[in-house]
Motif scaffolding. Sequence first.
Motif, PDB file in Angstrom:
ATOM      1  N   CYS A 214       9.291   0.402  12.058  1.00 28.12           N
ATOM      2  CA  CYS A 214       9.234   0.992  10.625  1.00 28.12           C
ATOM      3  C   CYS A 214       8.638   1.690  10.555  1.00 28.12           C
ATOM      4  O   CYS A 214       8.289   2.781  11.424  1.00 28.12           O
ATOM      5  CB  CYS A 214       7.285   0.018  10.458  1.00 28.12           C
ATOM      6  SG  CYS A 214       6.683   1.747   8.450  1.00 28.12           S
ATOM      7  N   THR A 215       9.647   2.770   9.966  1.00 24.05           N
ATOM      8  CA  THR A 215       9.703   4.278  10.499  1.00 24.05           C
ATOM      9  C   THR A 215       9.443   5.068   9.330  1.00 24.05           C
ATOM     10  O   THR A 215      10.565   5.611   9.278  1.00 24.05           O
ATOM     11  CB  THR A 215      11.447   4.254  10.595  1.00 24.05           C
ATOM     12  OG1 THR A 215      12.161   3.260   9.871  1.00 24.05           O
ATOM     13  CG2 THR A 215      11.964   4.122  12.021  1.00 24.05           C
ATOM     14  N   GLN A 216       8.313   4.617   8.663  1.00 20.82           N
ATOM     15  CA  GLN A 216       7.976   5.839   7.622  1.00 20.82           C
ATOM     16  C   GLN A 216       6.833   5.883   7.972  1.00 20.82           C
ATOM     17  O   GLN A 216       5.868   4.837   8.016  1.00 20.82           O
ATOM     18  CB  GLN A 216       8.240   5.434   6.070  1.00 20.82           C
ATOM     19  CG  GLN A 216       7.826   6.517   4.851  1.00 20.82           C
ATOM     20  CD  GLN A 216       8.209   7.807   5.194  1.00 20.82           C
ATOM     21  OE1 GLN A 216       9.794   7.944   5.355  1.00 20.82           O
ATOM     22  NE2 GLN A 216       7.936   8.847   5.647  1.00 20.82           N
ATOM     23  N   LEU A 217       6.471   7.127   8.413  1.00 21.44           N
ATOM     24  CA  LEU A 217       5.010   7.009   8.247  1.00 21.44           C
ATOM     25  C   LEU A 217       3.706   6.993   7.429  1.00 21.44           C
ATOM     26  O   LEU A 217       4.257   7.017   6.611  1.00 21.44           O
ATOM     27  CB  LEU A 217       5.036   9.060   8.782  1.00 21.44           C
ATOM     28  CG  LEU A 217       2.649   9.107   9.219  1.00 21.44           C
ATOM     29  CD1 LEU A 217       2.866   8.564  10.318  1.00 21.44           C
ATOM     30  CD2 LEU A 217       3.097  10.951   8.979  1.00 21.44           C
ATOM     31  N   CYS A 218       2.809   6.007   8.038  1.00 21.16           N
ATOM     32  CA  CYS A 218       2.258   4.879   7.698  1.00 21.16           C
ATOM     33  C   CYS A 218       0.682   4.804   7.024  1.00 21.16           C
ATOM     34  O   CYS A 218       0.556   3.528   7.118  1.00 21.16           O
ATOM     35  CB  CYS A 218       3.134   4.185   7.638  1.00 21.16           C
ATOM     36  SG  CYS A 218       3.071   2.380   8.976  1.00 21.16           S
ATOM     37  N   GLY A 219       0.575   5.375   8.611  1.00 18.48           N
ATOM     38  CA  GLY A 219      -0.883   5.865   8.453  1.00 18.48           C
ATOM     39  C   GLY A 219      -1.561   5.311  10.188  1.00 18.48           C
ATOM     40  O   GLY A 219      -0.619   5.837  11.260  1.00 18.48           O
TER      41      GLY A 219
ATOM     42  N   GLN B  85      15.897   0.911   5.003  1.00 21.71           N
ATOM     43  CA  GLN B  85      15.137   1.087   3.240  1.00 21.71           C
ATOM     44  C   GLN B  85      14.186   0.940   3.619  1.00 21.71           C
ATOM     45  O   GLN B  85      13.295  -0.022   4.307  1.00 21.71           O
ATOM     46  CB  GLN B  85      15.409  -0.138   2.939  1.00 21.71           C
ATOM     47  CG  GLN B  85      15.565  -0.099   1.297  1.00 21.71           C
ATOM     48  CD  GLN B  85      16.654   0.562   1.457  1.00 21.71           C
ATOM     49  OE1 GLN B  85      17.950   0.585   1.177  1.00 21.71           O
ATOM     50  NE2 GLN B  85      15.438   2.149   0.238  1.00 21.71           N
ATOM     51  N   ASP B  86      13.689   1.622   3.076  1.00 27.79           N
ATOM     52  CA  ASP B  86      12.642   1.962   2.925  1.00 27.79           C
ATOM     53  C   ASP B  86      11.455   0.676   2.049  1.00 27.79           C
ATOM     54  O   ASP B  86      12.616   0.711   1.061  1.00 27.79           O
ATOM     55  CB  ASP B  86      12.009   3.776   1.520  1.00 27.79           C
ATOM     56  CG  ASP B  86      11.916   4.788   2.411  1.00 27.79           C
ATOM     57  OD1 ASP B  86      12.224   5.672   2.180  1.00 27.79           O
ATOM     58  OD2 ASP B  86      11.965   4.517   4.072  1.00 27.79           O
TER      59      ASP B  86
ATOM     60  N   LEU C  26       8.539   0.132  -0.388  1.00 30.56           N
ATOM     61  CA  LEU C  26       7.774   0.792  -1.703  1.00 30.56           C
ATOM     62  C   LEU C  26       6.935   0.702  -2.429  1.00 30.56           C
ATOM     63  O   LEU C  26       7.007  -0.849  -2.744  1.00 30.56           O
ATOM     64  CB  LEU C  26       9.019   1.707  -2.647  1.00 30.56           C
ATOM     65  CG  LEU C  26       9.048   3.117  -2.861  1.00 30.56           C
ATOM     66  CD1 LEU C  26       9.986   3.625  -1.207  1.00 30.56           C
ATOM     67  CD2 LEU C  26      10.262   3.805  -2.970  1.00 30.56           C
ATOM     68  N   PRO C  27       5.405   0.776  -2.292  1.00 29.87           N
ATOM     69  CA  PRO C  27       4.581  -0.184  -3.668  1.00 29.87           C
ATOM     70  C   PRO C  27       4.971   0.282  -5.093  1.00 29.87           C
ATOM     71  O   PRO C  27       5.538   1.187  -5.452  1.00 29.87           O
ATOM     72  CB  PRO C  27       3.605   1.040  -3.339  1.00 29.87           C
ATOM     73  CG  PRO C  27       4.206   1.992  -2.860  1.00 29.87           C
ATOM     74  CD  PRO C  27       4.965   2.330  -2.199  1.00 29.87           C
TER      75      PRO C  27
ATOM     76  N   SER D 223       9.118   1.413   6.203  1.00 32.58           N
ATOM     77  CA  SER D 223      10.613   1.597   6.517  1.00 32.58           C
ATOM     78  C   SER D 223      10.895   0.518   7.612  1.00 32.58           C
ATOM     79  O   SER D 223      10.311   0.395   8.648  1.00 32.58           O
ATOM     80  CB  SER D 223      10.742   2.740   6.463  1.00 32.58           C
ATOM     81  OG  SER D 223      12.145   2.653   6.301  1.00 32.58           O
TER      82      SER D 223
ATOM     83  N   ASP E 169       1.111  -1.391   0.166  1.00 38.99           N
ATOM     84  CA  ASP E 169       0.238  -0.068   0.041  1.00 38.99           C
ATOM     85  C   ASP E 169       1.119   0.745  -0.126  1.00 38.99           C
ATOM     86  O   ASP E 169       1.087   1.527  -1.158  1.00 38.99           O
ATOM     87  CB  ASP E 169      -0.947  -0.077   1.531  1.00 38.99           C
ATOM     88  CG  ASP E 169      -0.308  -1.075   2.523  1.00 38.99           C
ATOM     89  OD1 ASP E 169       0.593  -0.266   2.604  1.00 38.99           O
ATOM     90  OD2 ASP E 169      -0.896  -0.940   3.613  1.00 38.99           O
ATOM     91  N   VAL E 170       1.122   1.598   1.151  1.00 42.34           N
ATOM     92  CA  VAL E 170       1.864   3.507   1.184  1.00 42.34           C
ATOM     93  C   VAL E 170       3.681   2.501   1.258  1.00 42.34           C
ATOM     94  O   VAL E 170       3.691   1.412   1.575  1.00 42.34           O
ATOM     95  CB  VAL E 170       1.585   3.770   2.767  1.00 42.34           C
ATOM     96  CG1 VAL E 170       0.208   4.556   2.278  1.00 42.34           C
ATOM     97  CG2 VAL E 170       1.990   2.882   3.325  1.00 42.34           C
ATOM     98  N   ILE E 171       4.298   3.807   1.657  1.00 44.84           N
ATOM     99  CA  ILE E 171       5.954   3.696   1.590  1.00 44.84           C
ATOM    100  C   ILE E 171       5.810   3.310   3.283  1.00 44.84           C
ATOM    101  O   ILE E 171       5.495   4.122   3.933  1.00 44.84           O
ATOM    102  CB  ILE E 171       6.300   5.074   1.214  1.00 44.84           C
ATOM    103  CG1 ILE E 171       6.158   5.098   0.216  1.00 44.84           C
ATOM    104  CG2 ILE E 171       7.659   4.887   1.827  1.00 44.84           C
ATOM    105  CD1 ILE E 171       6.943   6.327  -0.379  1.00 44.84           C
TER     106      ILE E 171
END
Lengths: 556, 211, 314
Positions: C178-183, C154-155, C157-158, C144, C140-142
Amino acid sequence: MSDIAIGGVGRRNYLNDSHSIRSWLLTTDHKRIAILYAISITIFFLIGGAAISLVRLELLTPNGMFLSDDSYNKLFTIHGVIMVWFFLIPSIPNTLGNFLLPLMIGASDVAFPRLNLLSWYLNITGGLFTVAALVGGGVDAGWTFYTPFSTEFSHGAIALAAIGVFISGFSSIATGVNFIATIHMLRMPGVTWFRLPLFVWSLYATSMMFVLATPVLAVTLLLLVIERLFHLPLFDPDYGGDPLLFQHLFWFYSHPAVYIMVLPSMGVITEVITCFARRRVFGYAFMVYALVSIAGIGFFVWGHHMFVSGQSPLASLIFSFLSFVVAVPSAIKVFNWTATLYRGQISFEAPMIYALGFVGLFTVGGLTGLFLASIPVDIHVHDTYFVVAHFHYIMVGGAVSAFFAGLHFWWPKITGRLYSESWARFAAILMFFGFNFTFFPQFVMGYAGMPRRYHVYPPEFQVYHVMSTIGATVLAAAYLLPPVYLGWSLWRGRRAGDNPWGASGLEWQTNSPPPPKNFVRRPEAPDQPYDYHPAGQAPRADERSPRRAANAAADR
Amino acid sequence: MSDQTPALREPWDALAKQREAATFGIWVFLASELLFFGAIFLVYAYLRALHSTAFEQASSHTSVFYGTLNTAVLLTSSMTMVLAARAADIKVKAAVVVCLSLTAACGLIFLVVKGFEYKQDIDDGLLPGDHFALAAAAAKMFFSFYWGITVVHAVHLSIGIVAVLRLALDVYRDRLPLRSPQYEVTALYWHLVDIIWIILYPLLYLGGRSS
Amino acid sequence: MGFPLYPAAASTQAQATDAIFIGLLVLSGVVCLLVFGLIFGFAFRYRNGSRANRGDLPEFVQRDFEIGWTAATLFLFLFIAWFTSATDLGSLAPRKGTIEIHVVAKQWMWKTQHPNGAREINALHVPAGEPVSLAMTSEDVIHSFYVPEFRIKQDVLPGRYTQTWFQTTRTGTFHLFCTQLCGTEHSRMVGDVVVMKPDDYARWSAAQPQADDIAKEGESLFRSLGCSGCHAPSSTVHAPSLVGIFGKPVHLTDGRTVTADDAYIRDSILQPSRAIVDGYANIMPSFSGLIGDDEILRLTAYIRSLRDPKESMR
């Protein structure tokens, strides 16, 4: 010796010239527009500050206390969006810059006064849209709005917030155009480029970035809104789009944006340090080159926000290299400020305390930038509290300190009043300690692995969060002091003379507060900026504590 | 010495300097517009490099007739705008009013033609959505770009039309002297909008039509 | 109650990263001491009215100092840039004999899959000391993928695969964040990486529910989805053979030559018209919207397993 006649009393100045609301809301006087901005940025600061106070409170325990996950995400987003675009970016340029730029070059206003007023209206219109987004559903994508979360998955009022920021971008561009034209075309005879105060140079470099970087933000937000509202794919990988394209566009603006936020601060600091050390600035030419190179090179380092994004390793290496290069001019400025103290006659009024605090905190913030420019270290600390601490050291420890330094330094000029020096010093010192206690633990927990934007967290990090929240409470208390004693000074403060600090600069050659057209008699442009002492000689001790001399004169 | 015509404004004390500043200011603003449209063109270039076949295919579905007609209209409007600015220089008021009106008229014609074009595009199923006519996934991106950029251009053009009309009205009612900097400023803005279109035209209409 | 001052170093990258970190810390400490020392020193010595000697600096000393410390700073920073970049370059290529794990991120969980088919949710068991490579994508979203103790991030990605790798140096259980804001539940998208001694790992692996080898699952998908209809050697349709193509260069109609890797296989399934093999027509239908990332994973594993019988094992 400067003119210490009591100004303002009974004289016509820009504040008492007309009292109607209409004369304020339709003013084209740059000084009044500066006051309008000061009021609006204060309101935005309170909103952004309230949001993060709730966040820091919530972070006292690892599992949260009173916020849902969604509310938490919305609160830190609104903190970022409001603080970046509606507080930091306009703060120094549009309040101090607007007020002082024409005065510093001997002009009676900026080049396009009506455009200046439009800037303010664009800014608050954008702010209203953004606050409406806050109230009407909240925004939860972070101030960075990464796709595809922001375009396809978020349930927040993303488009409304993006439109608000988009509108405020035009405020920045208008200010940039205005300042560049003003500096090119309205310098009075005798004020040549290399006699300009460094604050003016910093505004010039900042305005270049306003004009060239902000349009890219406008495009980024526009494309975001097009994709989100009208479902026209551009970044969507299902249609062959690329979410990294959004990131490149976003950071192409947002990296120069951080220099927009810090360069004017550097200008203010130079004005304050030279005055309170009674010294010419060390290395004026290098200081100018440093400002301009930070602005220039700053356009080419944006990829250091994207080392782990999936961009090519070659791109990462180039951005890392350039990020190290851009750190050099900042280091030069720190050395030059330190060297300016050498053989001075230093006094420690509140502006100077803020300024020296700035140099220390900016040094720490800047050094941690080296950590972040190193790819292996960045891979570890990216999106952790280490980054949060880094940018707060520069933005709060740096830019906000400088804003307060400037506010106190020019307060007598802007209002015609002297503030209480003891309260101001106390607030400055409290702020310094509160700030460090808030953000230094964040460096440690960041390297220890604590991710940012986390509502709940592993319990081993709690002790750092508690320290940070206690620090934030002290910091918040410190922020509440200036409105009180500065407000008090408006009512009961001693009247200021034209030049209570004995400072150089054309703005001090007019009344406090200045008349509507800035100067009653034509000011004299000095041959050198910061002519605190003749060349080849040191400042004399009887130049000491200009404040005491002013106070003594006020008592006569 | 100060020039006390109504055109002179604070903080200027000579009209010549004010004119110079206005011209300088509009050029600085045009630099920002360059970055604005430059970023948009960069997005196009990147997406097109990624999906050259789909983009080529998609751009062969735009209406080259309407596009070419509009290009001719805009180029004509630039000519009339130059004439208006020149007439202001040599102080021929009637010519200024006529040329400015023609410029605005051309701008309005552009918008009307664009309206017809949009209608045809929608009928042809070229609005990305559930009933999108083209199969290739990336073609939807081309048309997202198409709709986005043409609307942005139209907004810029509309601002220009309003500015030109206001100028024409002010001149007609003798409320603006012919020495005012506003002619050159408006002309420069108009030319920018025209140049943007000249770059857009091949990007949107001429792809995939050479063979 | 202890609190971490410093995360454990549990991978080879961690050692390299920590060395740089400590070096920079020392440098920063020195600079801070210097700058703060000078500021405090000058502030005291040259305070208003003090009796310290104050003459002006001769002009050339001013200029020399400026040039001197500018050059010194520049060279120092360039050295650090070079040193850190060299370290980064050194860690780019994964080591030989790597175990390949597939990772699929989705809101708000991590799904990992081992080469033998063992699947885990929000966890990853690996043997200590062996290089492990991660091929990751998002549904779905990015997101990490971050393991602090390994110093890797590492990010994810969809729509494409991103890669990272690590080689552990000790056993233990380590945080996965998880370190990329994903919801909404971004801060709850956490897991454990469990590093075990090799024989413990072997025992654990054998004890997993025996899922089919993912390549075998891919083979049945290859048939059920109709791929073999064109790509099998007996097919009458002119389609490229997939035997032995994985990892090899492929020549395309537009003149480019690309490597047939995970990303290429995925693109060929979802957007076949993007890269058509030289000598073939653009007739492959797109499976976009018809199959999910899990299935693409299996198909890729199957294609990977199709070796040219004449080639020796790698």
